[in-house]
Design an enzyme around this catalytic site. Sequence first.
Site, PDB file in Angstrom:
ATOM      1  CE  LYS A 207      14.303  16.945  56.259  1.00  0.00           C
ATOM      2  NZ  LYS A 207      14.972  17.107  55.222  1.00  0.00           N
ATOM      3  CD  GLU A 213       0.541  24.774  52.601  1.00  0.00           C
ATOM      4  OE1 GLU A 213       0.777  25.582  51.529  1.00  0.00           O
ATOM      5  OE2 GLU A 213       1.583  24.481  53.183  1.00  0.00           O
ATOM      6  N   GLY A 271      12.286  16.175  50.771  1.00  0.00           N
ATOM      7  CA  GLY A 271      11.008  15.840  50.819  1.00  0.00           C
ATOM      8  C   GLY A 271      10.686  14.988  49.714  1.00  0.00           C
ATOM      9  NE  ARG A 272      13.707  18.371  44.627  1.00  0.00           N
ATOM     10  CZ  ARG A 272      14.037  19.109  45.764  1.00  0.00           C
ATOM     11  NH1 ARG A 272      13.437  19.409  46.799  1.00  0.00           N
ATOM     12  NH2 ARG A 272      15.198  19.738  45.699  1.00  0.00           N
ATOM     13  CD  GLU A 357       9.864  20.977  45.590  1.00  0.00           C
ATOM     14  OE1 GLU A 357       9.052  21.690  45.658  1.00  0.00           O
ATOM     15  OE2 GLU A 357      10.314  20.287  46.501  1.00  0.00           O
ATOM     16  CG  HIS A 388      -8.741  10.201  22.132  1.00  0.00           C
ATOM     17  ND1 HIS A 388      -9.691  10.090  20.856  1.00  0.00           N
ATOM     18  CD2 HIS A 388      -8.286   8.979  22.377  1.00  0.00           C
ATOM     19  CE1 HIS A 388      -9.366   8.684  20.699  1.00  0.00           C
ATOM     20  NE2 HIS A 388      -8.773   8.136  21.453  1.00  0.00           N
ATOM     21  CE  LYS A 503       7.036  25.407  52.309  1.00  0.00           C
ATOM     22  NZ  LYS A 503       7.940  24.487  53.132  1.00  0.00           N
TER      23      LYS A 503
END
Length: 538
Positions: A207, A213, A271-272, A357, A388, A503
Amino acid sequence: MKNINPTKTLSWKKLKNHIQEIKNINIYDLFKIDKNRFENFSINFENEILFDYSKNLINKKTIKYLLNLAKETKCIDAIYSMFYGEKINITENRSVLHTALRNNNMNCFLKDNNIYLKINKILNKIKNISNNIISGKWKSFNNKKIKNIINIGIGGSYLGPLMVTKSLQNYKNHLNLFFLSNIDANQLISIINKINPEESIFIIASKTFNTLETITNALSIKQWFLKKYDTNFHKDILSQHFFAVTNNINSAIKFGINKNNIFSILPEIGGRFSLWSSIGLIISLSIGFNNFNKLLLGAYKMDDHFFYSPLNKNIPIIMALISIWYNNFWGAETEAIIPYNDNMYFLPMYLQQLNMESNGKYIDRNGEKIHYQTSQIIWGDVGTNGQHSFFQMLHQGTKLIPCDFIASASNNYIDYKNHHLQLISNFIAQTKTLAFGNLQKNNNEKNIYYSCIGNKPSNSIFLKNLNPYNLGMLIAYYEHKIFIQGVILNIFSFDQWGVELGKKITNSLIKDIKEDNYKNKKYDSSSQALINFYKKYN
């Protein structure tokens, strides 16, 4: 939105008293008392999704008090505020418009401007490029067909599309998908060793177009790509292979991306919550635009239900209230998400980000420190794998862990009906065993180690089929559930300043380590030792 401390409401106080009444009542007894319990505590939505919340530690009085809590904290007003574009993301001075991206009535307003025209323009652009690449009309710089799509992004720019494309892989076309998110070079190398650059499209999804990253990975991919070919033609090469999804058009152009290959994203889209936007370009490329549009339509259908349904029939609101009930009154600090469909492998991880978040906050909307619980810890795995491993703790452990069990009733593989029968039998059996256990009267010491006491709560979410439309509904349901939790808990769900701080510190460390400034700075002894260890071996 109103800034109301939930613990000061009359409903909260009644719930604190009510738990003393109900804490010794067993789920088995609740079913015995109410012969119509399933009918009273379930909602069949459009004959596409069945929400069964009958296996919970609640009764009609519980629901009454919880619904009153929603009323006292003005949830309906908050819903209107979000859908009408008011600036409910106060700390960033923004509206919250992810619901506008799938609004089917072409009537989305922001500051008296109908933004649907802009949204529709973006959707048409996604449609056109998807059709061209999937059909083979879009060729490489040397006239080869595209076979690989690489999405370069992190957080919401990767996890939502990854979850959706994996969930809907039965609808997938011939294109190979890759997601490059981690700054760890191992992931980068793993991808470039599998692809031919001439047959690949790279989507840089950021964005801001300055996510560390993402941009580091994008620059490395660009350098690797151009090394393969004559760099004198790099602009033409990039225009056929590199795309960007961003709100920072200038930085994308500066990177070398053709303006026509840039897909904008509204600044009001978190973003999410962004898979419905241009971030979903890779979804459209994977399953085709028609199926991407069905995903949007499913979400819109849940939006419609969320906006218009009364509180006592409103699925996201009821589920949000039940989560608050366990988190704040029963002391349950976690929730498990358990999809009984291997294609939904990434759903728990996606919901982990969406919830934690959004609502992992300790300051309320009044700017005061919170003295109650906000976000639960979200975790999980697909069934039957989880049976399991961690199910032992669910059944016989000492912690109360509410669970969401998710399954699809239909089977996509005619030749493997027995597999699906076993899968769904496990799905139902686990919720039944958690609720009712196996304890019988007059247990003796001999079989005490075999005993499962039951009384463990769960929701069952049964999809008619795992298709784009129903998945859109399901994702939107969780979005709204999390929003309502934030409203009631008096926090801002649409910022993530905790992420931003990390960040900033990272960028400072990179500079200090590169320039050896860390030697002159007073780092704590632990951080200093970690830097020294890194420098010793690099």
